[in-house]
Design an enzyme around this catalytic site. Structure first.
Site, PDB file in Angstrom:
ATOM      1  N   THR A   1      -9.026   2.693   6.667  1.00 25.51           N
ATOM      2  CA  THR A   1     -10.416   2.991   5.456  1.00 25.51           C
ATOM      3  C   THR A   1      -9.989   1.984   4.562  1.00 25.51           C
ATOM      4  O   THR A   1      -8.566   1.178   4.417  1.00 25.51           O
ATOM      5  CB  THR A   1      -8.743   4.174   4.601  1.00 25.51           C
ATOM      6  OG1 THR A   1      -7.510   4.770   4.854  1.00 25.51           O
ATOM      7  CG2 THR A   1      -9.348   5.855   5.753  1.00 25.51           C
TER       8      THR A   1
ATOM      9  N   SER B   1       0.380  -1.586  -4.603  1.00 28.63           N
ATOM     10  CA  SER B   1      -1.119  -0.853  -3.728  1.00 28.63           C
ATOM     11  C   SER B   1      -2.184  -1.445  -3.237  1.00 28.63           C
ATOM     12  O   SER B   1      -2.507  -2.717  -3.843  1.00 28.63           O
ATOM     13  CB  SER B   1      -1.663  -0.056  -5.376  1.00 28.63           C
ATOM     14  OG  SER B   1      -2.476   0.631  -4.952  1.00 28.63           O
ATOM     15  N   LYS B   2      -2.693  -0.544  -2.187  1.00 34.05           N
ATOM     16  CA  LYS B   2      -3.790  -1.309  -1.600  1.00 34.05           C
ATOM     17  C   LYS B   2      -5.289  -1.713  -2.938  1.00 34.05           C
ATOM     18  O   LYS B   2      -5.986  -2.417  -2.203  1.00 34.05           O
ATOM     19  CB  LYS B   2      -4.462  -0.152  -0.090  1.00 34.05           C
ATOM     20  CG  LYS B   2      -4.569   1.087  -0.664  1.00 34.05           C
ATOM     21  CD  LYS B   2      -5.339   2.224   0.126  1.00 34.05           C
ATOM     22  CE  LYS B   2      -5.844   1.914   1.667  1.00 34.05           C
ATOM     23  NZ  LYS B   2      -5.713   2.098   2.491  1.00 34.05           N
ATOM     24  N   ARG B   3      -5.459  -0.519  -3.448  1.00 34.51           N
ATOM     25  CA  ARG B   3      -6.355  -1.239  -3.849  1.00 34.51           C
ATOM     26  C   ARG B   3      -6.247  -1.960  -5.757  1.00 34.51           C
ATOM     27  O   ARG B   3      -6.725  -2.758  -6.035  1.00 34.51           O
ATOM     28  CB  ARG B   3      -6.180  -0.150  -5.373  1.00 34.51           C
ATOM     29  CG  ARG B   3      -6.703   1.725  -4.262  1.00 34.51           C
ATOM     30  CD  ARG B   3      -7.435   3.157  -5.287  1.00 34.51           C
ATOM     31  NE  ARG B   3      -5.406   3.078  -5.691  1.00 34.51           N
ATOM     32  CZ  ARG B   3      -5.047   3.598  -4.272  1.00 34.51           C
ATOM     33  NH1 ARG B   3      -5.764   4.367  -3.525  1.00 34.51           N
ATOM     34  NH2 ARG B   3      -3.886   4.146  -4.887  1.00 34.51           N
TER      35      ARG B   3
END
Length: 493
Positions: free
Chosen positions: A16, A259-261
């Site tokens: 993802t 965060s991966k964002r």
């Protein structure tokens, strides 16, 4: 748990989004652990969530691991005796084992709705947030039939043991979850879809994983997984419970979990900027581990030689981009010159400094300037602006506006004129002669300090206030081009 067994570690991401630094840190620690112990690294893709998983993300994972040289012994594109290694291709395996667990009484059918569970908690004076109350554990066949007659379809829950669940975490030491504190978890949805709580331990058991090294955020699920391993042992699927080590969080700015964002977590941003494998792996290894108290820089081979999971800290690690850059710069400077040339070439092509297939003269110029540039960059992409002046056509060359405004104003006129006069008659266009002529003319002749003396020349010739060493740059640029740029700067003054 797994003493005297050959090490089998695993890295099992969900495909993802874009690979992020926290995920790759986990991959690195598993890889280094397996390599240190002469063991096996299994790469497994947990892609059962069709709504979130994507083939693009799967291919990005492969790309990331290949770029960093984190190879695997079993998994996609490698194979192995425990495949397939994508969970989306293992649904029959999960259905079979779930059926065996149900038949053995390790799983049971549960029909309660969330609303019913909450109502029972409230009626008993309990906090509804406690979750499922194990109500369906001992339903009679008559009750099950009645629920089915209402149109209900059961989930399958694991019967948790009535004893404490404990393990010696390889990073955190002894951890105990008291009996009765963890409700019976759902392992299979009502539609028959297996959940992570089933698929992950089943795959670890069938792939004979000895050590599970994963993020701290997954620690709360560990008691459920241990309970399932024990159930799998009782039905003859698992031989042992693996050892666990829960790796510390990677924190970003303001001590928040990265965060991966967050753009700073995107692994490919670092490749795009020109981090090299050796530098980034070195820095990622420092996110929770160190080779020595007084040493931050080491090679990948030294990492493998020294890595022990028990030396990983349980405390959160903060991702510091400046420190990552400094470490990367050290590794860049350590590259053999030809290695640096080959690694920097794609960045020069991408920045339109060089064509996709550079000519012989262009490569010769690049090899000549490379050692000087290599000492000045921390990431490879920085080389483009440093060497552009050597490859750009004269019709396209112009000093950067900010640099020209700073260094090529009216005060620069006598400097440029003296530089041209000193250089025009040089019998030899070589670095020592250029250096001596400019120093004699500008420092001794005009009485200027070196910065005042050479900055206008540097900007006129290279277009920037920061460049490779000036005299070497002018030698490579050549007499005709160097003097032409100085005259053009003077005429625009």
């Amino acid at each position: 748990m797994t003493e005297n067994k050959a090490v089998r570690a695993r890295f099992c991401p969900s495909p993802t989004g874009t690979p992020h630094v926290g995920l790759i840190r986990t991959a690195l620690f598993n890889w280094a652990f397996a390599r240190h112990h002469g063991g096996t690294l299994v790469f497994r893709i947990e892609d059962t969530d069709a709504a979130r998983d994507s083939e693009e993300s799967y291919l990005a994972l492969l790309d990331a691991l290949r770029w960093l040289g984190l190879d695997w012994d079993e998994g996609p594109e490698v194979g192995g005796e425990h495949g397939p290694y994508r969970q989306s291709e293992r649904s029959g395996i999960y259905a079979d084992i779930a059926a065996r667990l149900l038949e053995a009484g390790e799983l049971y059918e549960a029909f309660s709705t969330n609303e019913e569970v909450e109502a029972r908690r409230v009626a008993a004076g309990q906090d509804p947030k406690l979750g499922y109350d194990n109500f369906d554990r001992d339903l009679t066949e008559e009750q099950k039939t009645a629920f089915r007659a209402e149109g209900r379809t059961p989930v399958l829950r694991l019967r948790m043991p009535d004893t404490d669940l404990a393990w010696n975490d390889l990073v955190r030491g002894e951890i105990v979850f008291k009996a009765g504190t963890i409700p019976d978890p759902v392992l299979v949805r009502a539609n028959g879809q297996p959940l992570y709580t089933l698929t992950n331990p089943v795959d670890d058991a069938l792939m004979r994983i000895t050590h599970v090294l994963r993020g701290e955020d997954l620690l709360p699920s560990t008691p459920r997984q241990i309970a399932l391993y024990e159930a799998l042992q009782r039905i003859g699927v698992a031989e042992f419970v693996p050892e666990f080590g829960h790796l510390p969080y990677v924190m970003g700015e303001g001590n928040k979990k990265l965060s991966k964002r967050d753009p700073s977590s995107n692994l490919f941003n670092y490749r795009d900027r020109g981090f090299i494998r050796e530098g980034l792996l070195n820095y990622l290894a420092l996110l929770g581990w160190s080779i020595a108290d007084d040493r931050d820089v080491f090679s990948v081979d030294e990492l493998v030689e020294a890595f022990e999971i028990t030396k990983v800290s349980a405390n959160p690690a903060r991702f510091d981009v400046k420190k990552a850059e400094a470490i990367n710069g050290t590794h860049v400077r350590a590259l053999a010159h030809e290695d640096f040339v080959q690694r920097v070439l794609p960045y020069l092509v991408s920045a339109d400094v060089l064509p996709a297939e550079p000519g012989v003269e262009q490569l010769a110029t690049l090899r000549a300037i490379a050692p000087l540039v290599q000492e000045r960059v921390i990431v490879l992409a920085e080389a483009a602006d440093l060497v552009r002046f050597l490859f750009i056509g004269e019709e396209d060359f112009a000093p950067e506006e900010a640099a020209a405004a700073k260094a090529l104003g009216p005060d620069a006129e006598p400097v440029l004129r003296a530089a041209i006069d000193a250089l025009e008659g040089l019998p030899s266009w070589e670095t020592p002669a250029i250096e001596q002529a400019l120093k004699d003319a500008l420092v001794d002749g005009l009485g200027l300090k070196p910065r005042k003396a050479f900055t206008p020349v540097r900007v006129a010739v290279t277009g920037r206030t920061v460049s490779p060493p000036l005299y070497e740059s002018m030698e490579l640029l050549g007499r005709e081009t160097s003097l032409s740029r100085l005259r053009r700067a003077l005429s625009h003054n």
